[in-house]
Design a protein around this motif. Sequence first.
Motif, PDB file in Angstrom:
ATOM      1  N   THR A   1      23.180 -93.709 -33.660  1.00 49.76           N
ATOM      2  CA  THR A   1      24.089 -94.805 -33.998  1.00 49.76           C
ATOM      3  C   THR A   1      23.481 -95.712 -35.067  1.00 49.76           C
ATOM      4  OG1 THR A   1      23.184 -96.061 -32.130  1.00 49.76           O
ATOM      5  CG2 THR A   1      25.230 -94.827 -31.757  1.00 49.76           C
ATOM      6  N   GLU A   2      22.148 -95.671 -35.214  1.00 46.92           N
ATOM      7  CA  GLU A   2      21.470 -96.467 -36.243  1.00 46.92           C
ATOM      8  C   GLU A   2      21.486 -95.788 -37.601  1.00 46.92           C
ATOM      9  OE1 GLU A   2      17.636 -96.747 -34.299  1.00 46.92           O
ATOM     10  OE2 GLU A   2      18.010 -98.861 -33.841  1.00 46.92           O
ATOM     11  N   GLY A   3      21.948 -94.540 -37.652  1.00 49.85           N
ATOM     12  CA  GLY A   3      21.991 -93.816 -38.913  1.00 49.85           C
ATOM     13  C   GLY A   3      20.762 -92.986 -39.198  1.00 49.85           C
ATOM     14  N   CYS A   4      19.887 -92.816 -38.202  1.00 47.01           N
ATOM     15  CA  CYS A   4      18.701 -91.970 -38.373  1.00 47.01           C
ATOM     16  C   CYS A   4      19.074 -90.509 -38.093  1.00 47.01           C
ATOM     17  CB  CYS A   4      17.596 -92.391 -37.413  1.00 47.01           C
ATOM     18  SG  CYS A   4      17.032 -94.089 -37.626  1.00 47.01           S
ATOM     19  N   PHE A   5      18.469 -89.605 -38.824  1.00 45.49           N
ATOM     20  CA  PHE A   5      18.704 -88.182 -38.596  1.00 45.49           C
ATOM     21  C   PHE A   5      17.918 -87.733 -37.367  1.00 45.49           C
ATOM     22  CE2 PHE A   5      20.211 -88.454 -42.886  1.00 45.49           C
ATOM     23  CZ  PHE A   5      21.155 -87.441 -42.996  1.00 45.49           C
ATOM     24  N   ASP A   6      18.639 -87.368 -36.295  1.00 42.81           N
ATOM     25  CA  ASP A   6      17.985 -86.829 -35.104  1.00 42.81           C
ATOM     26  C   ASP A   6      17.633 -85.361 -35.307  1.00 42.81           C
ATOM     27  OD1 ASP A   6      18.037 -89.189 -33.629  1.00 42.81           O
ATOM     28  OD2 ASP A   6      20.049 -88.778 -32.861  1.00 42.81           O
ATOM     29  N   SER A   7      18.437 -84.682 -36.098  1.00 37.54           N
ATOM     30  CA  SER A   7      18.157 -83.270 -36.403  1.00 37.54           C
ATOM     31  C   SER A   7      18.771 -82.927 -37.750  1.00 37.54           C
ATOM     32  CB  SER A   7      18.723 -82.341 -35.320  1.00 37.54           C
ATOM     33  OG  SER A   7      20.140 -82.373 -35.314  1.00 37.54           O
ATOM     34  N   LEU A   8      18.190 -81.922 -38.388  1.00 37.14           N
ATOM     35  CA  LEU A   8      18.695 -81.456 -39.677  1.00 37.14           C
ATOM     36  C   LEU A   8      18.371 -79.976 -39.801  1.00 37.14           C
ATOM     37  CD1 LEU A   8      20.035 -82.446 -42.331  1.00 37.14           C
ATOM     38  CD2 LEU A   8      17.731 -82.742 -43.268  1.00 37.14           C
ATOM     39  N   GLU A   9      19.398 -79.192 -40.133  1.00 38.51           N
ATOM     40  CA  GLU A   9      19.224 -77.743 -40.244  1.00 38.51           C
ATOM     41  C   GLU A   9      19.695 -77.286 -41.617  1.00 38.51           C
ATOM     42  OE1 GLU A   9      20.167 -73.758 -37.525  1.00 38.51           O
ATOM     43  OE2 GLU A   9      20.568 -75.784 -36.769  1.00 38.51           O
ATOM     44  N   LEU A  10      18.866 -76.486 -42.278  1.00 39.44           N
ATOM     45  CA  LEU A  10      19.138 -76.057 -43.647  1.00 39.44           C
ATOM     46  C   LEU A  10      19.020 -74.540 -43.741  1.00 39.44           C
ATOM     47  CD1 LEU A  10      16.516 -78.598 -44.849  1.00 39.44           C
ATOM     48  CD2 LEU A  10      18.909 -78.970 -45.306  1.00 39.44           C
ATOM     49  N   HIS A  11      20.045 -73.920 -44.321  1.00 37.22           N
ATOM     50  CA  HIS A  11      20.017 -72.470 -44.507  1.00 37.22           C
ATOM     51  C   HIS A  11      20.506 -72.125 -45.909  1.00 37.22           C
ATOM     52  CE1 HIS A  11      19.093 -71.445 -40.339  1.00 37.22           C
ATOM     53  NE2 HIS A  11      19.965 -72.379 -39.978  1.00 37.22           N
ATOM     54  N   ASP A  12      19.679 -71.446 -46.666  1.00 33.62           N
ATOM     55  CA  ASP A  12      20.045 -70.935 -47.992  1.00 33.62           C
ATOM     56  C   ASP A  12      20.121 -69.422 -47.869  1.00 33.62           C
ATOM     57  OD1 ASP A  12      20.201 -70.025 -50.625  1.00 33.62           O
ATOM     58  OD2 ASP A  12      18.962 -71.653 -51.407  1.00 33.62           O
ATOM     59  N   LEU A  13      21.342 -68.908 -47.691  1.00 35.45           N
ATOM     60  CA  LEU A  13      21.494 -67.473 -47.455  1.00 35.45           C
ATOM     61  C   LEU A  13      21.204 -66.666 -48.713  1.00 35.45           C
ATOM     62  CD1 LEU A  13      23.214 -68.943 -45.171  1.00 35.45           C
ATOM     63  CD2 LEU A  13      24.348 -66.730 -44.911  1.00 35.45           C
ATOM     64  N   GLU A  14      21.448 -67.244 -49.884  1.00 39.92           N
ATOM     65  CA  GLU A  14      21.168 -66.533 -51.136  1.00 39.92           C
ATOM     66  C   GLU A  14      19.670 -66.322 -51.317  1.00 39.92           C
ATOM     67  OE1 GLU A  14      24.930 -67.712 -53.998  1.00 39.92           O
ATOM     68  OE2 GLU A  14      23.231 -69.095 -53.925  1.00 39.92           O
ATOM     69  N   ALA A  15      18.874 -67.314 -50.905  1.00 40.40           N
ATOM     70  CA  ALA A  15      17.421 -67.213 -51.039  1.00 40.40           C
ATOM     71  C   ALA A  15      16.758 -66.714 -49.750  1.00 40.40           C
ATOM     72  CB  ALA A  15      16.840 -68.563 -51.426  1.00 40.40           C
ATOM     73  N   ASN A  16      17.575 -66.541 -48.697  1.00 39.12           N
ATOM     74  CA  ASN A  16      17.081 -66.083 -47.395  1.00 39.12           C
ATOM     75  C   ASN A  16      16.001 -67.014 -46.844  1.00 39.12           C
ATOM     76  OD1 ASN A  16      17.085 -64.362 -45.169  1.00 39.12           O
ATOM     77  ND2 ASN A  16      15.418 -63.107 -45.982  1.00 39.12           N
ATOM     78  N   THR A  17      16.257 -68.311 -46.925  1.00 35.67           N
ATOM     79  CA  THR A  17      15.326 -69.304 -46.393  1.00 35.67           C
ATOM     80  C   THR A  17      16.088 -70.266 -45.480  1.00 35.67           C
ATOM     81  OG1 THR A  17      15.673 -70.800 -48.287  1.00 35.67           O
ATOM     82  CG2 THR A  17      13.843 -69.229 -48.440  1.00 35.67           C
ATOM     83  N   GLY A  18      15.354 -70.923 -44.603  1.00 42.92           N
ATOM     84  CA  GLY A  18      15.987 -71.892 -43.725  1.00 42.92           C
ATOM     85  C   GLY A  18      14.983 -72.560 -42.818  1.00 42.92           C
ATOM     86  N   ILE A  19      15.364 -73.714 -42.285  1.00 38.00           N
ATOM     87  CA  ILE A  19      14.521 -74.438 -41.340  1.00 38.00           C
ATOM     88  C   ILE A  19      15.396 -75.367 -40.521  1.00 38.00           C
ATOM     89  CG2 ILE A  19      14.013 -76.386 -42.866  1.00 38.00           C
ATOM     90  CD1 ILE A  19      11.131 -76.333 -41.686  1.00 38.00           C
ATOM     91  N   ALA A  20      14.968 -75.610 -39.280  1.00 36.37           N
ATOM     92  CA  ALA A  20      15.636 -76.566 -38.408  1.00 36.37           C
ATOM     93  C   ALA A  20      14.605 -77.618 -38.009  1.00 36.37           C
ATOM     94  CB  ALA A  20      16.197 -75.869 -37.170  1.00 36.37           C
ATOM     95  N   LEU A  21      14.941 -78.903 -38.261  1.00 27.93           N
ATOM     96  CA  LEU A  21      14.037 -80.008 -37.970  1.00 27.93           C
ATOM     97  C   LEU A  21      14.612 -80.877 -36.862  1.00 27.93           C
ATOM     98  CD1 LEU A  21      13.342 -81.109 -41.668  1.00 27.93           C
ATOM     99  CD2 LEU A  21      11.828 -79.726 -40.222  1.00 27.93           C
ATOM    100  N   VAL A  22      13.731 -81.353 -35.968  1.00 33.07           N
ATOM    101  CA  VAL A  22      14.158 -82.264 -34.906  1.00 33.07           C
ATOM    102  C   VAL A  22      13.225 -83.468 -34.896  1.00 33.07           C
ATOM    103  CG1 VAL A  22      15.248 -80.519 -33.461  1.00 33.07           C
ATOM    104  CG2 VAL A  22      12.801 -80.973 -33.210  1.00 33.07           C
ATOM    105  N   LEU A  23      13.801 -84.630 -34.620  1.00 30.45           N
ATOM    106  CA  LEU A  23      13.037 -85.870 -34.622  1.00 30.45           C
ATOM    107  C   LEU A  23      12.221 -85.994 -33.342  1.00 30.45           C
ATOM    108  CD1 LEU A  23      12.525 -88.611 -36.053  1.00 30.45           C
ATOM    109  CD2 LEU A  23      14.478 -89.522 -34.759  1.00 30.45           C
ATOM    110  N   ASP A  24      10.938 -86.357 -33.503  1.00 31.25           N
ATOM    111  CA  ASP A  24      10.059 -86.599 -32.371  1.00 31.25           C
ATOM    112  C   ASP A  24       9.122 -87.744 -32.737  1.00 31.25           C
ATOM    113  OD1 ASP A  24       8.738 -86.296 -29.897  1.00 31.25           O
ATOM    114  OD2 ASP A  24       7.233 -84.999 -30.812  1.00 31.25           O
TER     115      ASP A  24
END
Length: 236
Positions: A70-93
């Motif tokens: 609710t404060e606008g902070c990213f609790d999680s962020l997931e990125l996938h580039d299928l053309e480059a075959n890369t990706g990552i999932a991030l979680v806040l801790d």
Amino acid sequence: MNKHALMLVLAALLAGCDNTAAPLSFTPEMASFSNEFDFDPLRGPVKDFSQTLFNEKGEVAKRVSGTLSTEGCFDSLELHDLEANTGIALVLDANYYLDAQTQQKKLRLQGKCQLAELPASGISWDTDDNGFIVSAHGKDMEVNYRYDADGYPLGKTTVSGEQHLSITATPAADKRKKLDYTSVSQLNEKPLGNVKQTCDYDSHDNPVECELEVVDESVKPAVSRKYTIKNSIEYY
């Protein structure tokens, strides 16, 4: 006053309110993260979102999704580039973003939720008094970022050795349609490419669906590619 006339007056008053209410600005976290992770910034009390980029064949090329507090902070962020075959999932801790799979610390934060350091690459970020990331530093590399008065990212300049890359974005004059933009990229002051985007918007002035054209001027003749971006946004 009869009922019909009253309804007309109320409609006019409501329309007046809608037209005069200023659109919300972009938060420092949303603007800065969109700069770093290459997605369109969003306004307002976003709870979760996804942005999916489709190529001309209708195939998914890239996908970004995230959840916010609710404060606008990213609790999680997931990125996938299928053309480059890369990706990552991030979680806040606490004050780090962890790799969701390995639990390895990937990004250190400053304050509650702004980027501070990418330890593995030796990259660190600096913010201004308003909390926006204005520069990044690494070994033989420096990046400077620009924003307009609403917090919309206007581009960045990257210097690495003798390479000087600049990206300049120009949003539409209509403040409610910031994601209708053009951008120009130059490498060592020579044209590298340009981008043009137009979107349909929701009631929060966020893009629902966009048409994107990317022109690569680094090759002769220049190559143009068209994409469609579909967004799914849930609000608090």
